[in-house]
Motif scaffolding. Structure first.
Motif, short mmCIF file in Angstrom:
data_model
loop_
_atom_site.label_atom_id
_atom_site.label_comp_id
_atom_site.label_asym_id
_atom_site.label_seq_id
_atom_site.Cartn_x
_atom_site.Cartn_y
_atom_site.Cartn_z
N ARG A 1 0.83 -1.21 0.00
CA ARG A 1 0.00 0.00 0.00
C ARG A 1 0.87 1.26 0.00
O ARG A 1 0.48 2.29 -0.56
CB ARG A 1 -0.90 0.02 1.23
CG ARG A 1 -2.08 -0.92 1.19
CD ARG A 1 -3.05 -0.63 2.32
NE ARG A 1 -3.92 -1.78 2.54
CZ ARG A 1 -3.75 -2.68 3.49
NH1 ARG A 1 -2.72 -2.56 4.33
NH2 ARG A 1 -4.58 -3.69 3.62
N ARG B 1 -5.68 -8.30 -4.03
CA ARG B 1 -6.57 -8.03 -5.17
C ARG B 1 -7.69 -7.08 -4.77
O ARG B 1 -8.00 -6.12 -5.47
CB ARG B 1 -7.14 -9.35 -5.68
CG ARG B 1 -7.73 -9.32 -7.07
CD ARG B 1 -8.10 -10.73 -7.52
NE ARG B 1 -6.97 -11.64 -7.41
CZ ARG B 1 -6.94 -12.73 -6.62
NH1 ARG B 1 -7.99 -13.04 -5.90
NH2 ARG B 1 -5.87 -13.48 -6.58
N GLN B 2 -8.26 -7.34 -3.60
CA GLN B 2 -9.35 -6.50 -3.11
C GLN B 2 -8.88 -5.07 -2.86
O GLN B 2 -9.62 -4.11 -3.07
CB GLN B 2 -9.93 -7.10 -1.84
CG GLN B 2 -11.17 -6.39 -1.31
CD GLN B 2 -11.77 -7.10 -0.12
OE1 GLN B 2 -11.18 -8.03 0.43
NE2 GLN B 2 -12.95 -6.70 0.29
N ALA B 3 -7.63 -4.93 -2.41
CA ALA B 3 -7.08 -3.60 -2.12
C ALA B 3 -6.51 -2.91 -3.35
O ALA B 3 -6.05 -1.76 -3.26
CB ALA B 3 -6.00 -3.72 -1.04
N GLY B 4 -6.49 -3.59 -4.48
CA GLY B 4 -5.96 -3.00 -5.70
C GLY B 4 -4.46 -2.93 -5.75
O GLY B 4 -3.89 -2.10 -6.49
N ILE B 5 -3.77 -3.78 -4.99
CA ILE B 5 -2.30 -3.73 -4.94
C ILE B 5 -1.67 -5.06 -5.36
O ILE B 5 -0.48 -5.30 -5.13
CB ILE B 5 -1.80 -3.35 -3.52
CG1 ILE B 5 -2.41 -4.28 -2.47
CG2 ILE B 5 -2.13 -1.89 -3.22
CD1 ILE B 5 -1.90 -4.04 -1.06
N GLU B 6 -2.44 -5.92 -5.98
CA GLU B 6 -1.95 -7.25 -6.34
C GLU B 6 -0.68 -7.20 -7.19
O GLU B 6 0.25 -8.00 -6.96
CB GLU B 6 -3.05 -8.02 -7.08
CG GLU B 6 -2.67 -9.46 -7.38
CD GLU B 6 -3.77 -10.19 -8.11
OE1 GLU B 6 -3.70 -11.44 -8.20
OE2 GLU B 6 -4.71 -9.54 -8.61
N ARG C 1 1.80 -5.43 -6.96
CA ARG C 1 2.97 -5.03 -6.18
C ARG C 1 3.47 -6.14 -5.26
O ARG C 1 4.45 -5.96 -4.54
CB ARG C 1 2.66 -3.77 -5.36
CG ARG C 1 2.13 -2.60 -6.20
CD ARG C 1 2.22 -1.30 -5.43
NE ARG C 1 3.60 -0.84 -5.32
CZ ARG C 1 4.26 -0.18 -6.28
NH1 ARG C 1 3.66 0.09 -7.42
NH2 ARG C 1 5.50 0.20 -6.10
#
Length: 288
Positions: free
Chosen positions: A32, A55-60, A62
């Protein structure tokens, strides 16, 4: 990490034991904050929870799961070759988090369990540090964040192997901080109190005890106390947040960072209070 050598480059991190508990949350927190994270785990099949959360946090993108068993020299060697190569030869942050808890009264814990405890919590941490420290030394900077425990400040009944391994991490981290400072490598030791993580439920499930244990009364009191503590333990995200801040801080002015309910007071108390007071307090806690 904040100097000229990393300008215009993505910061990189390795977190060991990232499939669950603190490690999973730390990997997510660093991603994040913009780090490219190698999430070390013994079994890549156990990375589903981490990657679903990423994936849910939009950082997959990274986070990359990496097979890394801290008790396996060939696994560490492969990771030390592959991870820096993936990121242009750099590693900015190493978080030594992999750990497990062996429970039982000292007389009843078999020697193979003692050795397994140290292989993961101490020798594994040393081996991973030795593998990645030369990379940081050559690049002129980096930071190593050790996940210790308040159990490394004070030994508690029923967790002698775990406390002993965490005391060893304390001494190792002191020596490492002195040795690495000249090369711009900063070392921090995070000392969590009790948090809601799987390590304690796993430790309690595997508690070593003889069928006719002379310590049965003490063991029952310990199990009851530990279950009460676990039920009221705070959110482990606090540890991940602290590690994230340490990873980004320009200078780590201290070695030790207690975190969690009563962790700071325990550190102070273990240093200043007479032993008889500490002994009495532990005894009272197990009788409540």
């Amino acid at each position: 990490m904040t100097g000229r050598e990393t300008e215009g480059k993505d910061r990189t991190a390795l977190v060991t034991g990232a499939s669950s508990g603190f490690g999973l949350l730390i990997a997510l927190e660093l991603a994040r904050r913009g780090f490219l994270v190698s999430a070390g785990m013994r079994d890549l099949a156990r990375g589903g929870e981490l990657m679903a959360a990423a994936r849910q946090a939009g950082i997959e993108p990274r986070i990359v799961p990496v097979r890394l068993d801290v008790t396996d020299a060939s696994s560490i060697e492969a990771a030390a070759d592959d991870i820096p190569a993936r990121y242009g030869g750099r590693l900015d942050v190493l978080v030594n988090n992999a750990g497990m808890a062996v429970g039982g009264f000292i007389e009843e814990v078999p020697m193979e369990a003692w050795r397994a405890q140290f292989e993961t919590n101490f020798f594994g941490l040393v081996a991973v540090t030795r593998a990645f420290l030369p990379i940081m030394r050559r690049q002129g900077g980096g930071r190593i964040i050790q996940i210790g425990s308040v159990s490394g400040l004070m030994g508690f009944p029923g967790f002698g192997p775990y406390s002993s391994s965490k005391f060893a991490v304390e001494g190792f981290s002191e020596s490492l901080r002195h040795e690495a400072a000249k090369y711009g490598v900063q070392v921090a030791l995070v000392e969590p109190g009790s948090f809601r993580t799987p390590i304690w439920s796993k430790g309690l499930a595997g508690m070593h005890a003889e069928p006719e244990s002379p310590y049965r009364e003490e063991l029952d009191a310990l199990l009851a106390y530990t279950k009460r503590t676990a039920a009221n333990a705070p959110d482990p995200q606090a540890v991940a947040d602290l590690v994230g801040r340490l990873a980004e801080r320009r200078k780590l002015t201290r070695l030790r960072y207690p975190v969690g309910r009563g962790a700071g007071m325990l550190r102070l108390g273990s240093a200043l209070l007479p032993w008889r007071w500490i002994e009495a307090a532990v005894g009272r806690a197990l009788k409540e």
